[in-house]
Motif scaffolding. Sequence first.
Motif, mmCIF file in Angstrom:
data_model
loop_
_atom_site.group_PDB
_atom_site.id
_atom_site.type_symbol
_atom_site.label_atom_id
_atom_site.label_comp_id
_atom_site.label_asym_id
_atom_site.label_seq_id
_atom_site.Cartn_x
_atom_site.Cartn_y
_atom_site.Cartn_z
ATOM 1 N N ASN A 1 -9.286 2.900 -1.674
ATOM 2 C CA ASN A 1 -8.564 2.672 -0.423
ATOM 3 C C ASN A 1 -9.126 3.414 0.781
ATOM 4 O O ASN A 1 -8.855 3.035 1.912
ATOM 5 N N ILE B 1 -8.369 7.019 -5.788
ATOM 6 C CA ILE B 1 -7.661 6.442 -4.644
ATOM 7 C C ILE B 1 -8.583 6.306 -3.449
ATOM 8 O O ILE B 1 -8.615 5.264 -2.775
ATOM 9 N N GLU C 1 0.497 12.466 -1.233
ATOM 10 C CA GLU C 1 1.224 11.240 -1.567
ATOM 11 C C GLU C 1 2.714 11.445 -1.339
ATOM 12 O O GLU C 1 3.235 12.557 -1.502
ATOM 13 N N TYR D 1 -0.387 6.924 1.871
ATOM 14 C CA TYR D 1 -0.967 8.256 1.662
ATOM 15 C C TYR D 1 -1.233 8.930 2.989
ATOM 16 O O TYR D 1 -1.436 8.282 4.027
ATOM 17 N N ALA E 1 3.641 6.038 -5.644
ATOM 18 C CA ALA E 1 2.605 5.217 -6.266
ATOM 19 C C ALA E 1 3.017 4.733 -7.645
ATOM 20 O O ALA E 1 2.479 3.739 -8.157
ATOM 21 N N GLN F 1 0.845 -1.193 0.000
ATOM 22 C CA GLN F 1 0.000 0.000 0.000
ATOM 23 C C GLN F 1 0.885 1.249 0.000
ATOM 24 O O GLN F 1 1.938 1.279 0.629
ATOM 25 N N THR G 1 -7.253 11.579 -6.826
ATOM 26 C CA THR G 1 -7.743 11.514 -5.456
ATOM 27 C C THR G 1 -9.059 10.751 -5.395
ATOM 28 O O THR G 1 -9.261 9.882 -4.533
#
Length: 677
Positions: free
Chosen positions: A671, A667, A580, A460, A630, A457, A664
């Motif tokens: 997540n 993501i 990030e 963030y 990422a 992962q 964003t």
Amino acid sequence: MNDKVKSGSRNVAIVGPYLSGKTTLLESLLFVTGSISRKGNVKDGNTIGDSAAAERDRHMSVEVSTASTQYNDIRFTFIDCPGSVEFAQETYNALMGVDAAIVVCEPIRERVLSLAPLFKFLDDWEIPHLVFVNKMDRANIHVLETLHALKAVSSRPLVAHQYPIMNGEQLTGFIDLVTEQAYQYHPGAPADPIPFPESLQEEEHIARAEMLEALANFDDHLLEELLEDIEPDKEEIIKDLKLELSADLVVPVFFGIAELDYGVRPLLEALLQEAPEPETTAKRRLKDFKGDATIAQVLKTYYTPQGGKLSLVRVWRGKLTDGILLNGVRAGGIYRLMGQQQRSLTEADAGEIVALSRLENVKTGDTLSCQQSKELPKAEQLEPVYALAITPENRNDEVKLSSAIAKLLEEDPSLAWEQHGDTHEVILWGQGEIHLQVALDRLRRKYNLPMTTHLPQVPYKETIRKAVESIHGRYKHQSGGHGQFGDVFLDIKPLGRGEGFNFSDRIVGGVVPKQYIPGVEMGVREFLAHGPLGFPVVDVAVTLTNGSYHNVDSSEQAFKQAARLAMQTGIPQGEPTLLEPILHVEVTTPNEFTSKALQLLSGKRGQILGYEGRNDWQGWDNISAYLPQAEMHDFIIELRSLTLGVGSFHWNYDHLQEVPEKLTERIVSINGNGNRK
């Protein structure tokens, strides 16, 4: 075969790119010297090298393999090294203990470039080396073009030691450039002398002249002879070749087909006559070591199913005996390795490479001695560039994982692992996808620890863009007896990037008693661990400005809950934004691929900071850039694909940066919003 060496030894590494034929060359060397009666085949999985299960599964070397043989009263210990760039650490560690190296390559122009990092390592450490151009039946360029391509990637002058005789695409023999005698190859037998082929006279003359001129750069007498057109005698040329090779001043080049044993006997003769003796290498390596105490160095660590820990060591000085005390640890048995086979010895002299058992707490690269000693130089540790998050298939195996990984890292120091503080994942780091798959195979086979894997992962974070004031949070709960009451007003404002978190209070008049203020901070911190977008909140300042309490019902726990409620209301009003991690990367590539590397970085949202020539690497560039973490996972795979396998990069965390709005949304939907583990 008699284990007693009559008059010396040679330790030789066999190195080169993946698929160049190193393991096949080792089989041929062992066969023509009589150590094996029948050659194995990589495809059939029955070679002396590549004898580990992971190697036979993949038909490729993934760790160094050692074999010994005897030729003309000299014991040769060969170390077959992996060719894949993902296992380069194995090769570099082994090279620290040899007297010379055979660089195996193919006569294919586009594959010659992959030799550049290997040549650089050999020259930086002044390790004498020869080149064996293998698979001459598959050449796609002329012999002189092959030499020209090789010279372009070596900082030392390459000199042809022989000139191949070709019949169309078939290699039929060679001309020895020292004696100018021509030979014809025969399958399974030594080459026979034949008359000099007049059709090759011009090409042979060019190659021989280049060899003599290169040697004359280091020998004034030979230079005078050439200027006066005096033909130097054979002994003088061989003497010069030995001196210059031993000092890593020139690189002799041979041609052949290892699969047919073509060119292998001349290569052996050159190692016999021209490669440095172990005493010469030891004198250079131990120039700063006083006294006469035994000194050895660990080149490789193995964990075997039967014998436990084995340490492959080069004995630099003195003698190893059964049960010797090294670095305060009593060694077990002494063994000579022949692939997976072990032959027990009672002692090992200086100049030998052997395996010692049960050297606990001794690692690859360590210097071993009977008394306090300086450390011998060791190969630089390669930085990991590829990662997978791992989890035992059986949750009960988690307690065994750390000890198994510790052994894994002893066998392969280019691996690393971490328990990530933000994502709480166990992450295994290595040099590439195949490298990690081999490591996971070892965990399963050796330690019965099958793993499930997934991409790590990205850690963030989130923050807010604007300040909000007087955010009210009240917690009131009545359930019979004493209730719970806490009441707070908070100001929340963003901080500069990287400033973290700050909590303060401006309470006057005791509207919130001092003993409850720590509870307010605790509630704020607990909320920040998981913000509205689903990630930890950073770079914010929270100030307790007002509140109220109840003489009976208030408590630290109640104020903690009140603070959480205030944060739950206030942070969404502060325009949350996703952050990030951004890495600073230094990409190294041959300059012919620099534009492709720049495009790759730009395509991965990288910010190019600049590029310049790489120090001490002629024809290479260093590119400096910022790259979102990422985008890092497959970066090394794509970079190697674009650069014929030789591109690499170093990285370190640099800063946090706002994620573009479109990203964003994606993501957070995948997540965030409470779906993170």
